[in-house]
Design a protein around this motif. Structure first.
Motif, PDB file in Angstrom:
ATOM      1  N   ARG B 219       0.717  -1.470   0.286  1.00 14.48           N
ATOM      2  CA  ARG B 219      -0.114  -0.284   0.033  1.00 14.48           C
ATOM      3  C   ARG B 219       1.129   1.146  -0.292  1.00 14.48           C
ATOM      4  NH1 ARG B 219      -3.419   2.204   5.298  1.00 14.48           N
ATOM      5  NH2 ARG B 219      -3.686   4.599   4.321  1.00 14.48           N
ATOM      6  N   LEU B 220       2.050   0.938   0.491  1.00 14.01           N
ATOM      7  CA  LEU B 220       2.645   1.691   0.711  1.00 14.01           C
ATOM      8  C   LEU B 220       3.362   2.953  -0.394  1.00 14.01           C
ATOM      9  CD1 LEU B 220       4.127   2.092   4.367  1.00 14.01           C
ATOM     10  CD2 LEU B 220       3.598   4.332   3.533  1.00 14.01           C
ATOM     11  N   ILE B 221       3.777   2.019  -1.326  1.00 13.17           N
ATOM     12  CA  ILE B 221       4.147   1.681  -2.618  1.00 13.17           C
ATOM     13  C   ILE B 221       3.506   2.016  -2.858  1.00 13.17           C
ATOM     14  CG2 ILE B 221       5.648   0.396  -4.158  1.00 13.17           C
ATOM     15  CD1 ILE B 221       6.997  -1.533  -1.555  1.00 13.17           C
ATOM     16  N   VAL B 222       3.082   1.912  -3.610  1.00 10.18           N
ATOM     17  CA  VAL B 222       1.677   2.044  -4.822  1.00 10.18           C
ATOM     18  C   VAL B 222       0.860   3.985  -4.300  1.00 10.18           C
ATOM     19  CG1 VAL B 222      -0.463   2.031  -5.449  1.00 10.18           C
ATOM     20  CG2 VAL B 222       0.024  -0.055  -4.852  1.00 10.18           C
ATOM     21  N   ASP B 223       1.293   3.605  -3.015  1.00  7.40           N
ATOM     22  CA  ASP B 223       1.132   6.004  -2.819  1.00  7.40           C
ATOM     23  C   ASP B 223       2.067   6.192  -2.674  1.00  7.40           C
ATOM     24  OD1 ASP B 223      -0.965   4.806  -0.997  1.00  7.40           O
ATOM     25  OD2 ASP B 223      -0.573   5.542   1.463  1.00  7.40           O
ATOM     26  N   THR B 224       3.200   5.890  -3.160  1.00  9.48           N
ATOM     27  CA  THR B 224       4.744   6.991  -3.839  1.00  9.48           C
ATOM     28  C   THR B 224       4.094   6.833  -4.689  1.00  9.48           C
ATOM     29  OG1 THR B 224       6.269   4.891  -3.841  1.00  9.48           O
ATOM     30  CG2 THR B 224       5.789   6.816  -1.538  1.00  9.48           C
ATOM     31  N   PHE B 225       3.852   5.459  -5.745  1.00 11.74           N
ATOM     32  CA  PHE B 225       3.819   5.489  -7.037  1.00 11.74           C
ATOM     33  C   PHE B 225       2.997   6.725  -7.477  1.00 11.74           C
ATOM     34  CE2 PHE B 225       3.716   0.975  -7.743  1.00 11.74           C
ATOM     35  CZ  PHE B 225       5.357   0.980  -7.848  1.00 11.74           C
ATOM     36  N   ASN B 510      -0.059  16.153  14.185  1.00  9.16           N
ATOM     37  CA  ASN B 510       0.761  15.201  12.587  1.00  9.16           C
ATOM     38  C   ASN B 510       0.994  13.693  12.949  1.00  9.16           C
ATOM     39  OD1 ASN B 510       0.406  17.680  11.017  1.00  9.16           O
ATOM     40  ND2 ASN B 510       2.857  18.461  11.810  1.00  9.16           N
ATOM     41  N   LEU B 511       1.962  13.542  13.578  1.00  4.08           N
ATOM     42  CA  LEU B 511       1.862  12.041  14.099  1.00  4.08           C
ATOM     43  C   LEU B 511       0.822  11.356  14.223  1.00  4.08           C
ATOM     44  CD1 LEU B 511       5.166  11.735  16.130  1.00  4.08           C
ATOM     45  CD2 LEU B 511       4.412  10.823  13.458  1.00  4.08           C
ATOM     46  N   GLU B 512      -0.423  12.136  15.053  1.00  2.00           N
ATOM     47  CA  GLU B 512      -1.464  11.865  14.862  1.00  2.00           C
ATOM     48  C   GLU B 512      -2.584  11.601  13.908  1.00  2.00           C
ATOM     49  OE1 GLU B 512      -2.082   9.855  17.552  1.00  2.00           O
ATOM     50  OE2 GLU B 512      -4.210   9.420  17.094  1.00  2.00           O
ATOM     51  N   ARG B 513      -2.720  12.572  12.974  1.00  2.00           N
ATOM     52  CA  ARG B 513      -2.807  12.705  11.542  1.00  2.00           C
ATOM     53  C   ARG B 513      -2.831  11.495  11.016  1.00  2.00           C
ATOM     54  NH1 ARG B 513      -3.546  18.956   9.906  1.00  2.00           N
ATOM     55  NH2 ARG B 513      -4.797  19.852  11.218  1.00  2.00           N
ATOM     56  N   LEU B 514      -1.508  11.052  11.087  1.00  2.00           N
ATOM     57  CA  LEU B 514      -1.011  10.011  10.021  1.00  2.00           C
ATOM     58  C   LEU B 514      -1.343   9.024  10.381  1.00  2.00           C
ATOM     59  CD1 LEU B 514       0.668   8.978   8.115  1.00  2.00           C
ATOM     60  CD2 LEU B 514       2.873   8.471   9.876  1.00  2.00           C
ATOM     61  N   ARG B 515      -1.583   8.826  11.626  1.00  2.00           N
ATOM     62  CA  ARG B 515      -2.152   7.652  12.438  1.00  2.00           C
ATOM     63  C   ARG B 515      -3.134   6.609  11.923  1.00  2.00           C
ATOM     64  NH1 ARG B 515      -0.835   4.958  17.216  1.00  2.00           N
ATOM     65  NH2 ARG B 515       0.615   5.703  17.835  1.00  2.00           N
ATOM     66  N   LYS B 516      -4.101   7.936  12.330  1.00  2.00           N
ATOM     67  CA  LYS B 516      -5.915   8.206  11.801  1.00  2.00           C
ATOM     68  C   LYS B 516      -5.561   7.821   9.768  1.00  2.00           C
ATOM     69  CE  LYS B 516      -8.304   9.475  14.955  1.00  2.00           C
ATOM     70  NZ  LYS B 516      -7.869  10.251  15.791  1.00  2.00           N
ATOM     71  N   ALA B 517      -4.772   8.197   9.881  1.00  2.00           N
ATOM     72  CA  ALA B 517      -5.113   8.196   7.927  1.00  2.00           C
ATOM     73  C   ALA B 517      -4.614   6.845   7.259  1.00  2.00           C
ATOM     74  CB  ALA B 517      -4.304   9.584   6.801  1.00  2.00           C
ATOM     75  N   ALA B 518      -3.651   6.539   8.409  1.00  2.00           N
ATOM     76  CA  ALA B 518      -3.117   5.080   8.364  1.00  2.00           C
ATOM     77  C   ALA B 518      -4.220   3.391   8.604  1.00  2.00           C
ATOM     78  CB  ALA B 518      -1.628   4.602   9.192  1.00  2.00           C
ATOM     79  N   GLU B 519      -4.731   3.935   9.136  1.00  2.00           N
ATOM     80  CA  GLU B 519      -6.406   3.144   9.851  1.00  2.00           C
ATOM     81  C   GLU B 519      -7.338   2.861   8.238  1.00  2.00           C
ATOM     82  OE1 GLU B 519      -7.052   4.728  13.603  1.00  2.00           O
ATOM     83  OE2 GLU B 519      -5.223   4.041  14.486  1.00  2.00           O
ATOM     84  N   ASP B 521      -7.723   4.499   4.472  1.00  2.00           N
ATOM     85  CA  ASP B 521      -7.536   4.114   3.096  1.00  2.00           C
ATOM     86  C   ASP B 521      -6.539   5.227   2.274  1.00  2.00           C
ATOM     87  OD1 ASP B 521      -9.400   4.445   2.296  1.00  2.00           O
ATOM     88  OD2 ASP B 521     -10.075   2.845   1.284  1.00  2.00           O
ATOM     89  N   GLU B 522      -6.538   6.561   2.698  1.00  2.00           N
ATOM     90  CA  GLU B 522      -6.350   7.199   2.488  1.00  2.00           C
ATOM     91  C   GLU B 522      -4.770   7.337   1.571  1.00  2.00           C
ATOM     92  OE1 GLU B 522      -7.328  11.955   4.441  1.00  2.00           O
ATOM     93  OE2 GLU B 522      -7.819  10.325   5.000  1.00  2.00           O
ATOM     94  N   ASN B 523      -4.095   8.246   0.525  1.00  2.00           N
ATOM     95  CA  ASN B 523      -2.795   8.646   0.304  1.00  2.00           C
ATOM     96  C   ASN B 523      -2.080   9.000   1.489  1.00  2.00           C
ATOM     97  OD1 ASN B 523       0.010   8.730  -0.789  1.00  2.00           O
ATOM     98  ND2 ASN B 523      -1.195   8.477  -2.344  1.00  2.00           N
ATOM     99  N   LEU B 524      -1.290   7.978   1.754  1.00  2.00           N
ATOM    100  CA  LEU B 524      -0.117   8.371   2.927  1.00  2.00           C
ATOM    101  C   LEU B 524       0.514   9.584   3.326  1.00  2.00           C
ATOM    102  CD1 LEU B 524       0.010   5.146   5.641  1.00  2.00           C
ATOM    103  CD2 LEU B 524      -1.611   7.081   5.075  1.00  2.00           C
ATOM    104  N   MET B 525       1.005   9.639   1.995  1.00  2.00           N
ATOM    105  CA  MET B 525       2.738  10.818   1.344  1.00  2.00           C
ATOM    106  C   MET B 525       2.087  12.078   1.625  1.00  2.00           C
ATOM    107  SD  MET B 525       4.893   9.444   0.651  1.00  2.00           S
ATOM    108  CE  MET B 525       5.837  10.882   0.503  1.00  2.00           C
ATOM    109  N   PRO B 526       0.963  12.407   2.111  1.00  2.92           N
ATOM    110  CA  PRO B 526       0.687  14.116   2.373  1.00  2.92           C
ATOM    111  C   PRO B 526       1.016  14.230   3.831  1.00  2.92           C
ATOM    112  CG  PRO B 526      -0.898  13.735   0.894  1.00  2.92           C
ATOM    113  CD  PRO B 526       0.188  12.364   0.885  1.00  2.92           C
TER     114      PRO B 526
END
Lengths: 131, 558
Positions: B219-225, B510-519, B521-526
């Motif tokens: 998933r992370l890899i496709v996010d970077t694509f 920002n870390l908390e927002r990343l956690r929510k996003a990781a849970e 299915d949004e693109n995590l790069m931003p």
């Protein structure tokens, strides 16, 4: 029946280069030894714990990352502390010549660098582990 | 490719030659071995003739450089237009030390940078994490935060020079450091160029520096694509790597089959996400090894290009740009000997030449001292000069794909392609790439090949100069790189200060927002970029993802 020589082949630290460790593990097995391979990413504590649990005669450490001066020495010290000073410790990997005497002083009995034939390692172990 | 009648004639003449000439000669003067094999255990016969490539259709199977199936190269002019990038993989100690090395290399004619990170960084740990013990700066540079990245590239024109970064598990975060650094320096993110390795499949298969399990990793890899083609259009968001598969002991055929197979797997995952193949495929790049068997390596690169082109077309790519395989090459570290280290220069020269004759886009040539330690300045300069000699003096750059049409090379290219498809069938039978990893298929194949290779050396069936023949009993006299002993302390103090000085509220939010996003299915790069900009460290950011995704554990097979 005579007990086979028991060897723990261990990869301490984060280094993922396991080609050498796996080849040596297999070669020692083919040379008639009982080999336990720890897998990757072991702390010194994990290696020593495994050595005790498996009641090994030899601990073979492999590192290609350059962290041998810390991690080989950690394992050697901890083995000693746990009363396992009769265990033979050998090491291998990318290890500069000048580090070898220092490692020997810390209890790593032999260091096998790139290009070492597997027989040389098994012969050494057989010679050193007397039963 | 040949006139039928002429071919019959050649066939007949070959038979005559064998009977009247070759066989009588061999009777009197036997060949050195009863069987000649390459490194993939393919038997190589005494002579190749038009018969061996008679089945090929020039226009369809070989074609022209810059055109489908790209067998002869990805550009119409290849090195007549622009030389490959001289890109030496490099990094050790602290960001300051490595920054000095980069400047040294650029001053000596290097044309692209390539960052080697230390093990803690590769696993997403900060230098002061307990697991980092003993590893700081040992086989790469330690980068724990944006601040370290700023130092690593200080006074280096990141708007002009491209940078390749060998980072996989935490690739998205480290790429974030690079992007954020560019932005802070006022460089438009749309013009920065480079590569992140970002190839997790080969980590499970061979290199073993993973963090997360397969699904979230993919998933992370496709996010970077996706983020890449939309926001950082000049970036190669993956470097699908055979290098490490080979270093772990595979044969050339395995390297080819497993790597290109991984490539196809990434394409499928990205398409499953709904990404347009012609948008992301042009940013996929590859990375191969250059080992000892000269012609086998050349054939490998050529076969890789043709297989990739055909497969991408099958997968629905329309643009030629999506089908052409660009790749970096590094000479084989595992082929270097600790014995008589100077002779490694000769090995590297031949391996580098194979990469060039195979049409590489960029090249790293190993230093002679790398079986002993990280390379000294002089050793790495000689390695760079080796590339420059190939480029400037050898004449091999004057024409495109000079070995194209060679009976042997074309036969071998075909053979390797055929064997690749056989491997793919086996992987398919196991249920695909991920199930094959879980079942230890690749790992076992590689371990078997590595053991066989070592046995051949131990039994003197395979000669390695200086190791099991032509030995020399003399002390190794070669200067070893010394690292700044204060580096680790400096790095840890810098981290302490950073943790104290930054805006706590901001990075925590920002870390908390990343956690929510990781849970979700949004693109995590931003989200990652926000964390990075607010100086959340690599370890902290990775920990959030570790919490959500978990960690991978491998079955240990030997």
């Amino acid at each position: 029946m005579e007990r086979k020589i028991r060897v723990l082949v261990a990869k301490p630290g984060l280094d993922g280069h396991d080609r050498g460790a796996k080849i040596v593990a297999r070669a020692l097995r083919d040379a008639g030894m009982e080999v336990i391979y720890t897998g990757l990413h072991q702390t010194a504590e994990m290696v020593v714990e495994a050595a005790i649990q498996e009641d090994v005669d030899v601990v073979g450490l492999s590192l290609l990352s350059g962290a041998h001066m810390t991690l080989f020495v950690d394992v050697a010290k901890l083995l000693k502390k746990k009363g396992m000073s009769d265990v033979l410790i050998v090491g291998g990997g990318i290890i500069p010549e000048e580090d070898v005497p220092k490692l020997k002083k810390e209890g790593i009995s032999a260091v096998f660098g790139p290009g070492t034939p597997c027989d040389e390692i098994s012969d050494y172990i057989k010679k050193k582990v007397k039963r | 490719m040949f006139d039928k009648k002429e071919l019959e004639n050649i066939k007949k003449n070959r038979k005559d030659w064998e009977k009247n000439n070759y066989n009588t000669h061999v009777k009197k003067h036997p060949e050195r071995k009863t069987k000649f094999e390459n490194l993939s255990s393919n038997e190589i016969k005494n002579l190749f003739t038009p018969e061996d490539i008679a089945h090929l259709d020039y226009l369809k199977d070989i074609g022209f450089p810059g055109e489908f199936p790209f067998l002869r190269g990805v550009h119409p002019t290849l090195y007549r237009g622009r030389l490959w990038t001289f890109r030496q993989f490099s990094g050790f100690g602290s960001a300051e030390e490595t920054n000095q090395r980069y400047k040294y290399l650029l001053d000596h004619g290097e044309t692209g940078l390539s960052v080697a990170f230390d093990y803690p960084t590769l696993y997403g740990y900060d230098t002061d994490h307990p697991m980092s013990r003993g590893e700081f700066g040992k086989c790469g540079v330690a980068i724990s935060s944006l601040q370290d990245m700023e130092i690593l590239f200080s006074d280096i024109p990141i708007d002009k020079v491209t940078t390749s970064m060998t980072i996989n598990g935490p690739a998205a975060i480290v790429w974030g450091f690079y992007i954020a650094n560019a932005e802070n320096r006022g460089v438009d993110r749309r013009i920065i160029g480079g590569t992140i390795q970002n190839d997790i499949l080969k980590e499970y298969i061979a290199q073993k520096s993973w963090i997360f399990p397969p699904e979230p990793s993919m998933r992370l890899i496709v996010d970077t694509f996706e983020f890449g083609f939309k926001e950082i259009p000049r970036w190669n968001t993956i470097s699908i790597s055979g290098y490490h598969i080979r270093e772990a002991g595979s044969t050339a055929v395995q390297e080819l089959a497993f790597t290109v197979g991984d490539g196809v797997e990434y394409v499928k995952w990205a398409m499953k996400r709904g990404l347009d193949i012609d948008k992301f495929a042009p940013r996929l790049s590859f990375f191969f090894n250059a080992h000892n068997d000269f012609f086998e390596e050349i054939a490998k690169y050529r076969a890789a290009r043709r297989i990739w082109a055909k497969e991408l077309k099958k997968l629905g790519a329309k643009k030629p740009r999506s089908m052409l395989m660009r790749f970096h090459t590094q000479t084989a570290g595992c082929s270097l000997t600790a014995q008589q280290p100077e002779i490694n220069i000769a090995r590297v020269t031949m391996q580098g030449l194979a990469a060039v004759l195979g049409g590489t886009q960029s090249l790293h040539t190993n230093s002679m001292d790398e079986a002993l330690a990280l390379p000294s300045e002089k050793a790495v300069r000689i390695a760079l000069r080796t590339q420059q000699i190939i480029a400037e003096e050898s004449g091999v750059t004057s024409t495109v794909d000079p070995l194209g049409g060679s009976y042997y090379i074309e036969w071998l290219t075909d053979k390797m392609e055929e064997e690749t498809y056989k491997y793919w069938d086996r992987v398919e039978q196991l249920g695909g790439v991920l199930p094959a990893i879980e079942k230890g298929f690749y790992q076992r194949e590689i371990a078997n090949a590595a053991y066989k290779y070592q046995k051949e050396i131990d039994e003197n069936k395979r000669i390695i100069v200086g190791v099991n023949d032509y030995q020399l009993d003399e002390p190794i006299d070669i200067p070893i790189l010394k690292m700044d002993e204060k580096g680790e302390e400096r790095q840890i103090n810098r981290l302490k200060k950073l943790r104290k000085d930054r805006n706590k509220q901001k990075y925590e939010r920002n870390l908390e927002r990343l956690r929510k996003a990781a849970e979700g299915d949004e693109n995590l790069m931003p989200f990652i970029l926000d964390c990075v900009h607010s100086y959340a460290t690599l370890g902290e950011t990775c920990q959030v993802l570790r919490d959500v995704f978990g960690e991978y554990e491998e079955p240990a097979i030997y």
